[in-house]
Design a protein around this motif. Sequence first.
Motif, PDB file in Angstrom:
ATOM      1  N   ALA A  84      35.770  28.594  42.040  1.00 19.01           N
ATOM      2  CA  ALA A  84      36.723  28.820  40.950  1.00 19.01           C
ATOM      3  C   ALA A  84      36.148  29.808  39.940  1.00 19.01           C
ATOM      4  O   ALA A  84      36.831  30.719  39.471  1.00 19.01           O
ATOM      5  CB  ALA A  84      37.052  27.491  40.265  1.00 19.01           C
ATOM      6  N   ARG A  85      34.879  29.638  39.631  1.00 14.59           N
ATOM      7  CA  ARG A  85      34.215  30.529  38.686  1.00 14.59           C
ATOM      8  C   ARG A  85      34.209  31.961  39.216  1.00 14.59           C
ATOM      9  O   ARG A  85      34.383  32.913  38.469  1.00 14.59           O
ATOM     10  CB  ARG A  85      32.800  30.023  38.440  1.00 14.59           C
ATOM     11  N   GLY A  86      34.028  32.112  40.523  1.00 16.00           N
ATOM     12  CA  GLY A  86      34.070  33.443  41.137  1.00 16.00           C
ATOM     13  C   GLY A  86      35.424  34.100  40.949  1.00 16.00           C
ATOM     14  O   GLY A  86      35.510  35.293  40.637  1.00 16.00           O
ATOM     15  N   ALA A  87      36.497  33.343  41.124  1.00 18.24           N
ATOM     16  CA  ALA A  87      37.847  33.891  40.931  1.00 18.24           C
ATOM     17  C   ALA A  87      38.070  34.296  39.479  1.00 18.24           C
ATOM     18  O   ALA A  87      38.659  35.339  39.181  1.00 18.24           O
ATOM     19  CB  ALA A  87      38.895  32.867  41.370  1.00 18.24           C
ATOM     20  N   VAL A  88      37.563  33.470  38.557  1.00 23.74           N
ATOM     21  CA  VAL A  88      37.689  33.753  37.119  1.00 23.74           C
ATOM     22  C   VAL A  88      36.919  35.024  36.758  1.00 23.74           C
ATOM     23  O   VAL A  88      37.428  35.913  36.067  1.00 23.74           O
ATOM     24  CB  VAL A  88      37.185  32.535  36.312  1.00 23.74           C
ATOM     25  N   LEU A  89      35.687  35.126  37.240  1.00 29.59           N
ATOM     26  CA  LEU A  89      34.875  36.313  36.944  1.00 29.59           C
ATOM     27  C   LEU A  89      35.460  37.552  37.603  1.00 29.59           C
ATOM     28  O   LEU A  89      35.392  38.650  37.035  1.00 29.59           O
ATOM     29  CB  LEU A  89      33.427  36.094  37.382  1.00 29.59           C
ATOM     30  N   ALA A  90      36.058  37.398  38.792  1.00 27.33           N
ATOM     31  CA  ALA A  90      36.688  38.533  39.465  1.00 27.33           C
ATOM     32  C   ALA A  90      37.873  39.063  38.638  1.00 27.33           C
ATOM     33  O   ALA A  90      38.069  40.286  38.546  1.00 27.33           O
ATOM     34  CB  ALA A  90      37.144  38.134  40.866  1.00 27.33           C
ATOM     35  N   ALA A  91      38.635  38.163  38.055  1.00 29.41           N
ATOM     36  CA  ALA A  91      39.762  38.591  37.210  1.00 29.41           C
ATOM     37  C   ALA A  91      39.244  39.398  36.022  1.00 29.41           C
ATOM     38  O   ALA A  91      39.822  40.433  35.653  1.00 29.41           O
ATOM     39  CB  ALA A  91      40.559  37.378  36.725  1.00 29.41           C
ATOM     40  N   CYS A  92      38.148  38.950  35.424  1.00 30.68           N
ATOM     41  CA  CYS A  92      37.555  39.685  34.299  1.00 30.68           C
ATOM     42  C   CYS A  92      37.016  41.037  34.767  1.00 30.68           C
ATOM     43  O   CYS A  92      37.245  42.065  34.122  1.00 30.68           O
ATOM     44  CB  CYS A  92      36.425  38.873  33.662  1.00 30.68           C
ATOM     45  N   GLY A  93      36.307  41.027  35.889  1.00 31.43           N
ATOM     46  CA  GLY A  93      35.746  42.265  36.415  1.00 31.43           C
ATOM     47  C   GLY A  93      36.817  43.279  36.765  1.00 31.43           C
ATOM     48  O   GLY A  93      36.660  44.478  36.484  1.00 31.43           O
ATOM     49  N   ALA A  94      37.911  42.824  37.351  1.00 29.87           N
ATOM     50  CA  ALA A  94      39.007  43.731  37.712  1.00 29.87           C
ATOM     51  C   ALA A  94      39.625  44.385  36.477  1.00 29.87           C
ATOM     52  O   ALA A  94      40.132  45.507  36.541  1.00 29.87           O
ATOM     53  CB  ALA A  94      40.076  42.973  38.503  1.00 29.87           C
ATOM     54  N   ALA A  95      39.545  43.694  35.340  1.00 28.95           N
ATOM     55  CA  ALA A  95      40.087  44.228  34.082  1.00 28.95           C
ATOM     56  C   ALA A  95      39.042  45.021  33.296  1.00 28.95           C
ATOM     57  O   ALA A  95      39.314  45.492  32.197  1.00 28.95           O
ATOM     58  CB  ALA A  95      40.624  43.085  33.227  1.00 28.95           C
ATOM     59  N   GLY A  96      37.836  45.126  33.849  1.00 26.52           N
ATOM     60  CA  GLY A  96      36.781  45.873  33.164  1.00 26.52           C
ATOM     61  C   GLY A  96      36.150  45.122  32.005  1.00 26.52           C
ATOM     62  O   GLY A  96      35.530  45.736  31.136  1.00 26.52           O
ATOM     63  N   LEU A  97      36.304  43.797  31.998  1.00 24.37           N
ATOM     64  CA  LEU A  97      35.736  42.988  30.909  1.00 24.37           C
ATOM     65  C   LEU A  97      34.322  42.550  31.244  1.00 24.37           C
ATOM     66  O   LEU A  97      34.080  42.012  32.327  1.00 24.37           O
ATOM     67  CB  LEU A  97      36.549  41.704  30.716  1.00 24.37           C
ATOM     68  N   GLY A  98      33.424  42.724  30.310  1.00 25.28           N
ATOM     69  CA  GLY A  98      32.108  42.126  30.440  1.00 25.28           C
ATOM     70  C   GLY A  98      32.219  40.644  30.137  1.00 25.28           C
ATOM     71  O   GLY A  98      33.081  40.225  29.361  1.00 25.28           O
ATOM     72  N   VAL A  99      31.368  39.839  30.765  1.00 25.17           N
ATOM     73  CA  VAL A  99      31.400  38.397  30.564  1.00 25.17           C
ATOM     74  C   VAL A  99      30.025  37.916  30.115  1.00 25.17           C
ATOM     75  O   VAL A  99      29.044  38.078  30.826  1.00 25.17           O
ATOM     76  CB  VAL A  99      31.803  37.644  31.857  1.00 25.17           C
ATOM     77  N   ASN A 100      29.968  37.368  28.913  1.00 25.09           N
ATOM     78  CA  ASN A 100      28.739  36.722  28.435  1.00 25.09           C
ATOM     79  C   ASN A 100      28.723  35.298  28.960  1.00 25.09           C
ATOM     80  O   ASN A 100      29.762  34.641  28.998  1.00 25.09           O
ATOM     81  CB  ASN A 100      28.687  36.705  26.899  1.00 25.09           C
ATOM     82  N   GLU A 101      27.537  34.815  29.322  1.00 28.90           N
ATOM     83  CA  GLU A 101      27.425  33.454  29.828  1.00 28.90           C
ATOM     84  C   GLU A 101      26.554  32.633  28.879  1.00 28.90           C
ATOM     85  O   GLU A 101      25.524  33.113  28.411  1.00 28.90           O
ATOM     86  CB  GLU A 101      26.825  33.465  31.225  1.00 28.90           C
ATOM     87  N   HIS A 102      27.003  31.407  28.601  1.00 30.27           N
ATOM     88  CA  HIS A 102      26.289  30.523  27.684  1.00 30.27           C
ATOM     89  C   HIS A 102      26.136  29.143  28.310  1.00 30.27           C
ATOM     90  O   HIS A 102      27.071  28.637  28.930  1.00 30.27           O
ATOM     91  CB  HIS A 102      27.045  30.396  26.355  1.00 30.27           C
ATOM     92  N   ALA A 103      24.980  28.531  28.125  1.00 31.10           N
ATOM     93  CA  ALA A 103      24.748  27.174  28.612  1.00 31.10           C
ATOM     94  C   ALA A 103      25.662  26.202  27.865  1.00 31.10           C
ATOM     95  O   ALA A 103      25.922  26.365  26.667  1.00 31.10           O
ATOM     96  CB  ALA A 103      23.287  26.780  28.400  1.00 31.10           C
TER      97      ALA A 103
END
Length: 157
Positions: A84-103
């Motif tokens: 699920a996380r892969g699909a979410v990150l793919a949607a962001c990547g396809a839109a050119g969005l950087g994604v910060n990750e936090h614990a």
Amino acid sequence: MVILGLDPSLSSTGWGVIRAEGSRITHVANGQVKTDPAAPMAERLVALQAGLAAVIAEHAPERAAAEEIFVNKNPQSTLKLAQARGAVLAACGAAGLGVNEHAARLVKKAVTGTGAAEKVQVAAMVKVLLPGVQIAGSDAADALAVAIADAHLAPRS
């Protein structure tokens, strides 16, 4: 800065959009992308990606933030979360969005003051930090918490 916070899950991915101007944050929108538990995995992942693509298109965030993945006691649950996380990150990547990750503990600490906060405490503090917000559910509350934490923890861009 418009920030999209994400709480990935196969059954209900929470999302929250805030605007951060200096130390001031305001609510823009929040919701959940739900999938049909009876649908095949591929269909569920496509639904997540498409649902988040629509959110990104509507709200035009400048960056996104998500909780880092954690390992469950059940390996099957961890695998589903990772997909699920892969699909979410793919949607962001396809839109050119950087994604910060936090614990998760860091997000809880940034929002409530303690890394061991319960979901109810996180949701209550989100309501304090974003007065008048109508939260679409616990997954959306967690996503808003991720966005708020990102506004405070991530370097300004």
